[in-house]
Design a protein around this motif. Structure first.
Motif, mmCIF file in Angstrom:
data_model
loop_
_atom_site.group_PDB
_atom_site.id
_atom_site.type_symbol
_atom_site.label_atom_id
_atom_site.label_comp_id
_atom_site.label_asym_id
_atom_site.label_seq_id
_atom_site.Cartn_x
_atom_site.Cartn_y
_atom_site.Cartn_z
ATOM 1 N N ALA A 111 0.812 -1.226 0.000
ATOM 2 C CA ALA A 111 0.000 0.000 0.000
ATOM 3 C C ALA A 111 0.844 1.275 0.000
ATOM 4 O O ALA A 111 0.374 2.324 0.415
ATOM 5 C CB ALA A 111 -0.960 0.000 1.186
ATOM 6 N N GLY A 112 2.073 1.170 -0.421
ATOM 7 C CA GLY A 112 2.939 2.334 -0.487
ATOM 8 C C GLY A 112 3.371 2.883 0.870
ATOM 9 O O GLY A 112 3.997 3.915 0.938
ATOM 10 N N LYS A 113 3.035 2.175 1.949
ATOM 11 C CA LYS A 113 3.309 2.696 3.295
ATOM 12 C C LYS A 113 4.084 1.731 4.180
ATOM 13 O O LYS A 113 4.859 2.159 5.015
ATOM 14 C CB LYS A 113 1.992 3.016 4.008
ATOM 15 C CG LYS A 113 1.237 4.179 3.417
ATOM 16 C CD LYS A 113 0.073 4.561 4.289
ATOM 17 C CE LYS A 113 0.484 5.260 5.509
ATOM 18 N NZ LYS A 113 0.434 6.643 5.661
ATOM 19 N N LEU A 114 3.800 0.457 4.060
ATOM 20 C CA LEU A 114 4.351 -0.545 4.980
ATOM 21 C C LEU A 114 5.412 -1.383 4.283
ATOM 22 O O LEU A 114 5.244 -1.750 3.120
ATOM 23 C CB LEU A 114 3.238 -1.488 5.470
ATOM 24 C CG LEU A 114 2.025 -0.855 6.135
ATOM 25 C CD1 LEU A 114 0.944 -1.907 6.363
ATOM 26 C CD2 LEU A 114 2.434 -0.207 7.442
ATOM 27 N N TRP A 146 -2.633 -5.059 6.540
ATOM 28 C CA TRP A 146 -3.272 -4.271 5.487
ATOM 29 C C TRP A 146 -4.560 -4.934 5.018
ATOM 30 O O TRP A 146 -5.598 -4.282 4.895
ATOM 31 C CB TRP A 146 -2.315 -4.079 4.320
ATOM 32 C CG TRP A 146 -2.965 -3.499 3.111
ATOM 33 C CD1 TRP A 146 -3.298 -4.151 1.961
ATOM 34 C CD2 TRP A 146 -3.380 -2.140 2.917
ATOM 35 N NE1 TRP A 146 -3.890 -3.290 1.080
ATOM 36 C CE2 TRP A 146 -3.951 -2.046 1.642
ATOM 37 C CE3 TRP A 146 -3.318 -1.009 3.708
ATOM 38 C CZ2 TRP A 146 -4.468 -0.859 1.133
ATOM 39 C CZ3 TRP A 146 -3.833 0.180 3.209
ATOM 40 C CH2 TRP A 146 -4.396 0.248 1.931
ATOM 41 N N LEU A 147 -4.505 -6.224 4.762
ATOM 42 C CA LEU A 147 -5.687 -6.922 4.256
ATOM 43 C C LEU A 147 -6.843 -6.886 5.255
ATOM 44 O O LEU A 147 -8.005 -6.791 4.860
ATOM 45 C CB LEU A 147 -5.340 -8.373 3.921
ATOM 46 C CG LEU A 147 -4.420 -8.573 2.717
ATOM 47 C CD1 LEU A 147 -3.933 -10.015 2.656
ATOM 48 C CD2 LEU A 147 -5.105 -8.160 1.430
ATOM 49 N N LEU A 148 -6.531 -6.958 6.537
ATOM 50 C CA LEU A 148 -7.576 -6.966 7.557
ATOM 51 C C LEU A 148 -8.289 -5.620 7.694
ATOM 52 O O LEU A 148 -9.500 -5.575 7.898
ATOM 53 C CB LEU A 148 -7.001 -7.381 8.910
ATOM 54 C CG LEU A 148 -6.692 -8.867 9.048
ATOM 55 C CD1 LEU A 148 -5.935 -9.140 10.336
ATOM 56 C CD2 LEU A 148 -7.969 -9.702 8.971
ATOM 57 N N ASP A 149 -7.560 -4.515 7.564
ATOM 58 C CA ASP A 149 -8.191 -3.213 7.771
ATOM 59 C C ASP A 149 -7.427 -2.091 7.067
ATOM 60 O O ASP A 149 -6.723 -1.290 7.698
ATOM 61 C CB ASP A 149 -8.279 -2.918 9.279
ATOM 62 C CG ASP A 149 -9.256 -1.794 9.593
ATOM 63 O OD1 ASP A 149 -9.802 -1.159 8.664
ATOM 64 O OD2 ASP A 149 -9.473 -1.547 10.792
ATOM 65 N N PRO A 150 -7.570 -1.999 5.739
ATOM 66 C CA PRO A 150 -6.836 -0.975 4.989
ATOM 67 C C PRO A 150 -7.061 0.456 5.482
ATOM 68 O O PRO A 150 -6.093 1.212 5.607
ATOM 69 C CB PRO A 150 -7.326 -1.161 3.546
ATOM 70 C CG PRO A 150 -7.802 -2.567 3.489
ATOM 71 C CD PRO A 150 -8.341 -2.870 4.861
ATOM 72 N N PRO A 151 -8.289 0.883 5.782
ATOM 73 C CA PRO A 151 -8.467 2.270 6.233
ATOM 74 C C PRO A 151 -7.762 2.589 7.557
ATOM 75 O O PRO A 151 -7.394 3.735 7.795
ATOM 76 C CB PRO A 151 -9.986 2.407 6.392
ATOM 77 C CG PRO A 151 -10.555 1.361 5.495
ATOM 78 C CD PRO A 151 -9.576 0.213 5.586
ATOM 79 N N ARG A 152 -7.557 1.592 8.373
ATOM 80 C CA ARG A 152 -6.848 1.848 9.631
ATOM 81 C C ARG A 152 -5.365 2.131 9.363
ATOM 82 O O ARG A 152 -4.741 2.940 10.044
ATOM 83 C CB ARG A 152 -6.989 0.667 10.567
ATOM 84 C CG ARG A 152 -6.389 0.939 11.920
ATOM 85 C CD ARG A 152 -6.715 -0.151 12.886
ATOM 86 N NE ARG A 152 -6.210 0.216 14.189
ATOM 87 C CZ ARG A 152 -6.590 -0.332 15.299
ATOM 88 N NH1 ARG A 152 -7.492 -1.275 15.288
ATOM 89 N NH2 ARG A 152 -6.072 0.051 16.442
ATOM 90 N N VAL A 153 -4.810 1.449 8.347
ATOM 91 C CA VAL A 153 -3.412 1.667 7.979
ATOM 92 C C VAL A 153 -3.266 2.997 7.241
ATOM 93 O O VAL A 153 -2.332 3.740 7.480
ATOM 94 C CB VAL A 153 -2.894 0.493 7.105
ATOM 95 C CG1 VAL A 153 -1.504 0.785 6.568
ATOM 96 C CG2 VAL A 153 -2.908 -0.804 7.900
ATOM 97 N N ASN A 154 -4.208 3.270 6.349
ATOM 98 C CA ASN A 154 -4.153 4.492 5.545
ATOM 99 C C ASN A 154 -5.575 5.035 5.408
ATOM 100 O O ASN A 154 -6.327 4.583 4.541
ATOM 101 C CB ASN A 154 -3.548 4.200 4.175
ATOM 102 C CG ASN A 154 -3.481 5.433 3.295
ATOM 103 O OD1 ASN A 154 -3.882 6.516 3.693
ATOM 104 N ND2 ASN A 154 -2.985 5.253 2.087
ATOM 105 N N PRO A 155 -5.957 5.996 6.245
ATOM 106 C CA PRO A 155 -7.326 6.506 6.222
ATOM 107 C C PRO A 155 -7.772 7.079 4.874
ATOM 108 O O PRO A 155 -8.971 7.137 4.604
ATOM 109 C CB PRO A 155 -7.313 7.600 7.302
ATOM 110 C CG PRO A 155 -6.209 7.206 8.218
ATOM 111 C CD PRO A 155 -5.163 6.576 7.329
ATOM 112 N N SER A 156 -6.846 7.455 4.020
ATOM 113 C CA SER A 156 -7.248 8.023 2.733
ATOM 114 C C SER A 156 -7.302 6.985 1.608
ATOM 115 O O SER A 156 -7.531 7.349 0.458
ATOM 116 C CB SER A 156 -6.301 9.175 2.350
ATOM 117 O OG SER A 156 -4.994 8.677 2.136
#
Length: 127
Positions: A80-83, A93-103
């Motif tokens: 996701a360009g972050k982790l 990431w797969l479990l909760d993408p918005p928590r990792v990256n709200p946008s």
């Protein structure tokens, strides 16, 4: 044969063997994910409709263009360009993408921990 030539020959053989060994490891490395089965990952990917947004090699009909294509996921530096691309971060990431990256445009898909592990195991086969 002089000792220096024998030493050079031995060193050459060692270096060739070492190179072959590291090439073999690079070609076959796939992270092991405890509780993750790539075959079950393929099934979970289809069941959750991941191919509606992503192009995913090996998944029939997975040719979405909303999200990024997931080809060569195992070789990427980031999720996701972050982790950092590690099994733990992929599952996170797969479990909760918005928590990792709200946008992010990727919604939480309601995956179970087991499905996330299986999907991650499959994605790491994509080299």
């Amino acid at each position: 044969m002089p000792a220096s030539i024998r030493s050079i020959c031995a060193l050459s053989v060692f270096l060739v063997a070492l190179a072959a060994c590291s090439e073999k490891q690079a070609e076959t490395y796939t992270p092991r994910i405890a509780g993750g089965d790539p075959r079950q990952g393929k099934t979970a990917i289809r069941r959750h409709g991941c191919g509606a947004c992503h192009a995913i090699p090996g998944i029939p009909g997975a040719n979405g263009i909303v999200g990024p294509p997931l080809a060569k996921m195992a070789r990427r530096a980031y999720v996701a360009g972050k982790l950092a691309n590690t099994p733990e971060n992929m599952i996170r990431w797969l479990l909760d993408p918005p928590r990792v990256n709200p946008s992010t445009a990727m919604p939480a898909m309601g995956l179970t921990e087991s499905d996330a592990r299986h999907i991650a195991a499959y994605l790491y086969t994509l080299e």
